[in-house]
Write a protein that holds these residues in place. Structure first.
Motif, PDB file in Angstrom:
ATOM      1  N   ASN A 192       0.775  -1.222   0.031  1.00  0.00           N
ATOM      2  CA  ASN A 192       0.106  -0.149   0.045  1.00  0.00           C
ATOM      3  C   ASN A 192       1.002   1.344   0.035  1.00  0.00           C
ATOM      4  O   ASN A 192       0.294   2.259   0.388  1.00  0.00           O
ATOM      5  N   LEU A 193       2.163   1.179  -0.285  1.00  0.00           N
ATOM      6  CA  LEU A 193       3.073   2.285  -0.322  1.00  0.00           C
ATOM      7  C   LEU A 193       2.470   3.397  -1.117  1.00  0.00           C
ATOM      8  O   LEU A 193       2.453   4.740  -0.381  1.00  0.00           O
ATOM      9  N   ALA A 194       2.272   3.044  -2.316  1.00  0.00           N
ATOM     10  CA  ALA A 194       1.834   4.338  -3.161  1.00  0.00           C
ATOM     11  C   ALA A 194       0.907   5.118  -2.748  1.00  0.00           C
ATOM     12  O   ALA A 194       0.453   6.247  -2.686  1.00  0.00           O
ATOM     13  N   ASP A 195      -0.501   4.197  -2.151  1.00  0.00           N
ATOM     14  CA  ASP A 195      -1.566   4.735  -1.628  1.00  0.00           C
ATOM     15  C   ASP A 195      -1.292   5.768  -0.426  1.00  0.00           C
ATOM     16  O   ASP A 195      -1.770   6.657  -0.031  1.00  0.00           O
ATOM     17  N   ASN A 196      -0.294   5.122   0.526  1.00  0.00           N
ATOM     18  CA  ASN A 196       0.080   5.812   1.926  1.00  0.00           C
ATOM     19  C   ASN A 196       0.652   7.227   1.331  1.00  0.00           C
ATOM     20  O   ASN A 196       0.387   8.315   1.943  1.00  0.00           O
ATOM     21  N   LEU A 197       1.664   7.241   0.387  1.00  0.00           N
ATOM     22  CA  LEU A 197       2.231   8.628  -0.089  1.00  0.00           C
ATOM     23  C   LEU A 197       1.144   9.349  -0.679  1.00  0.00           C
ATOM     24  O   LEU A 197       1.263  10.784  -0.453  1.00  0.00           O
ATOM     25  N   ALA A 198       0.204   8.840  -1.420  1.00  0.00           N
ATOM     26  CA  ALA A 198      -0.837   9.636  -1.880  1.00  0.00           C
ATOM     27  C   ALA A 198      -1.714  10.396  -0.944  1.00  0.00           C
ATOM     28  O   ALA A 198      -2.134  11.274  -0.961  1.00  0.00           O
ATOM     29  N   LEU A 221       2.302   0.839   8.525  1.00  0.00           N
ATOM     30  CA  LEU A 221       1.497   1.756   7.526  1.00  0.00           C
ATOM     31  C   LEU A 221       1.002   0.912   6.361  1.00  0.00           C
ATOM     32  O   LEU A 221       0.464   1.173   5.585  1.00  0.00           O
ATOM     33  N   HIS A 222       1.243  -0.632   6.555  1.00  0.00           N
ATOM     34  CA  HIS A 222       0.832  -1.351   5.486  1.00  0.00           C
ATOM     35  C   HIS A 222      -0.427  -2.003   5.349  1.00  0.00           C
ATOM     36  O   HIS A 222      -0.942  -2.638   4.799  1.00  0.00           O
ATOM     37  N   TYR A 223      -1.376  -1.843   6.736  1.00  0.00           N
ATOM     38  CA  TYR A 223      -2.318  -2.440   6.753  1.00  0.00           C
ATOM     39  C   TYR A 223      -3.456  -1.961   6.056  1.00  0.00           C
ATOM     40  O   TYR A 223      -4.442  -2.694   5.665  1.00  0.00           O
ATOM     41  N   ARG A 224      -3.558  -0.673   5.753  1.00  0.00           N
ATOM     42  CA  ARG A 224      -4.603   0.282   4.962  1.00  0.00           C
ATOM     43  C   ARG A 224      -4.001   0.755   3.868  1.00  0.00           C
ATOM     44  O   ARG A 224      -2.687   1.466   4.100  1.00  0.00           O
ATOM     45  N   PRO A 225      -4.680   1.187   2.709  1.00  0.00           N
ATOM     46  CA  PRO A 225      -4.133   2.080   1.840  1.00  0.00           C
ATOM     47  C   PRO A 225      -3.981   3.421   2.547  1.00  0.00           C
ATOM     48  O   PRO A 225      -3.160   4.393   2.238  1.00  0.00           O
ATOM     49  N   LYS A 226      -5.173   3.732   3.072  1.00  0.00           N
ATOM     50  CA  LYS A 226      -5.330   5.124   3.805  1.00  0.00           C
ATOM     51  C   LYS A 226      -4.614   4.985   5.316  1.00  0.00           C
ATOM     52  O   LYS A 226      -5.405   5.176   6.311  1.00  0.00           O
ATOM     53  N   SER A 227      -3.260   4.636   5.355  1.00  0.00           N
ATOM     54  CA  SER A 227      -2.863   4.594   6.583  1.00  0.00           C
ATOM     55  C   SER A 227      -1.824   5.822   7.027  1.00  0.00           C
ATOM     56  O   SER A 227      -1.106   6.273   5.781  1.00  0.00           O
ATOM     57  N   LEU A 228      -1.892   6.475   7.994  1.00  0.00           N
ATOM     58  CA  LEU A 228      -1.318   7.828   8.394  1.00  0.00           C
ATOM     59  C   LEU A 228      -0.579   7.610   9.526  1.00  0.00           C
ATOM     60  O   LEU A 228      -1.032   7.329  10.519  1.00  0.00           O
ATOM     61  N   LEU A 229       0.731   8.307   9.554  1.00  0.00           N
ATOM     62  CA  LEU A 229       1.533   8.485  10.884  1.00  0.00           C
ATOM     63  C   LEU A 229       1.528  10.065  10.981  1.00  0.00           C
ATOM     64  O   LEU A 229       2.186  10.554  10.167  1.00  0.00           O
ATOM     65  N   VAL A 230       1.288  10.646  12.134  1.00  0.00           N
ATOM     66  CA  VAL A 230       1.086  11.960  12.226  1.00  0.00           C
ATOM     67  C   VAL A 230       1.826  12.675  13.721  1.00  0.00           C
ATOM     68  O   VAL A 230       1.705  11.589  14.677  1.00  0.00           O
TER      69      VAL A 230
END
Length: 430
Positions: free
Chosen positions: A357-363, A392-401
């Motif tokens: 899901n890296l590409a979606d994480n970055l997007a 951050l690989h568990y979901r496409p829309k994963s976020l660390l803030v």
């Protein structure tokens, strides 16, 4: 005859001695003149210093040879061997040791000249529209004049045009963007890196992964309704607090920020949010990501409707750094989005930390960062890119803030939840 030969030889020996002595004196005199011409120290002092340096260098060389030999003969200790193995199996150990590495002084604010130009352009266009309404003239968006009023046009065109202009004006008025960043600038990889990202020295990235057009094209809107849980908020490092926090008090730590963000997203924006308050860094902070993984898997298995996973943190910076901005008249801690690339400069892609899901994480983080820059300039720092995965690989829309740092007050961090919730709503709302 023999005695005369002996006397002759003695005289020749004396001549040689006098010649050698004279040449020696001449040599010393020349050396003296050369050394004295340097003017750095008395001649004898320079000679003595030279001798001392030669002795010191010789001793150092001998010492280094002995040290090198000793290092070759020394076998690794059990402690160092086990530590190497642990870092191999749990790369988050390396992450916890290098958290303070990033250059937190590099902020994410866009070029002020560009912002000023955008503001001026917006004001000029607004003035042109106002003038056109007063004089009855019509102005094109590119600044050229429209055709005269008596030009024949298709039936209904004028009414449709007015309706579109009114809709555009209302949208612009209600949109609330402070600046509008030209999308064509974002297609320049160098501009993107310089203004939106900070890449840690342990990893690398190029324009194939950071392609603004592709990242903006990804639909990050929530697909499911709010009858089931849509967003999960949790804390890998639940013990992180602020300058005036009470150690061990969840009410003044990042956990309280998660509770406030949950309240805003639920009550103000209508999302269905689950706030998980599990603690994974109490006994062993180094392996917190490994401990949190199974719990996340269980929560996601029990709630398959979850589309967004947010890991809320607090950064650590030098004591002279204060990450603060002003939002709606409030002193507000700055936030920083964080992405793991599962790739290090030294070893390349990390196969056992693969992230489909890296590409979606970055997007996802890029769209949030862009919204933050346009609606709340100065609120978000440069998005940080590092080498590992950080769950951050568990979901496409994963976020660390990262919300502020240890130098911020708890109130400053709490104030950051309002603009963060608004930015999330703008990107996620259908």
């Amino acid at each position: 005859m023999g005695k005369a030969l002996i006397r002759k030889r003695k005289r020749k020996g004396k001549y040689r001695q006098w010649l050698i002595g004279g040449l020696s004196v001449l040599f010393v005199f020349v050396c003296y003149q050369n050394i004295a011409s340097l003017g750095n120290a008395p001649v004898m002092g320079q000679v003595v210093n030279y001798v001392r340096e030669e002795i010191a260098v010789s001793a150092w060389k001998n010492c280094m040879m002995a040290m090198l030999c000793e290092q070759k003969e020394t076998s690794p200790t059990l402690e160092s061997y086990l530590l190497q193995k642990m870092e191999g199996f749990y790369p988050v150990c390396a992450f916890s040791e290098t958290l303070a590495e990033y250059d937190t002084q590099i902020e994410s604010d866009l070029n002020q000249n560009m912002m000023a130009e955008n503001r001026k352009e917006t004001q000029d266009k607004k003035q042109e529209k106002d003038d056109a309404q007063e004089t009855g003239e019509s102005i094109k968006t590119d600044g050229s004049e429209e055709e005269p009023k008596d030009t024949v046009v298709a039936e209904g065109t004028i009414g449709q045009e007015k309706k579109e202009q009114q809709t555009a004006a209302e949208t612009s008025k209600s949109d609330g963007r402070v600046v509008e960043i030209p999308r064509e600038k974002l297609n320049d990889f160098d501009f993107l890196i310089q203004n939106f990202y900070q890449v840690d020295r342990t990893t690398t990235i190029d324009g194939n992964e950071l392609n603004a057009q592709q990242m903006l094209a990804k639909d990050m809107k929530l697909q499911s309704g709010n009858e089931n849980v849509q967003i999960l908020i949790y804390h890998t490092h639940s013990q992180e607090g602020y300058a005036d926090s009470t150690p061990g008090d969840a009410g003044s730590s990042v956990v309280a920020l998660g509770e406030r963000l949950t309240q805003l997203l639920t009550e103000q924006y209508g999302f269905h949010v689950l706030h998980h308050t599990g603690e994974y860094d109490v006994a062993d902070r180094d392996n917190a990501y490994s401990y949190a993984g199974p719990a996340l898997e269980q929560i996601l298995a029990e709630n398959p409707s979850i589309e967004v996973v947010i890991d809320l943190h607090r950064d650590g910076v030098p004591d002279n750094i204060h990450l603060v901005s002003e939002v709606n008249g409030k002193q507000t801690a700055q936030i920083m989005f964080f992405n793991g690339l599962s790739r290090t400069t030294k070893n390349g892609n990390i196969a056992y930390l693969a992230n489909p899901n890296l590409a979606d994480n970055l997007a996802f983080s890029f769209q949030l960062k862009l919204a933050a820059e346009e609606y709340y300039p100065g609120f978000s720092r440069a998005t940080y890119l590092k080498g590992y995965r950080y769950n951050l690989h568990y979901r496409p829309k994963s976020l660390l803030v990262e919300v502020g740092a240890q130098t911020n007050t708890f109130e400053e961090a709490l104030n950051a939840m309002e603009p963060l919730a608004d930015v999330l709503h703008r990107v996620l709302a259908p």
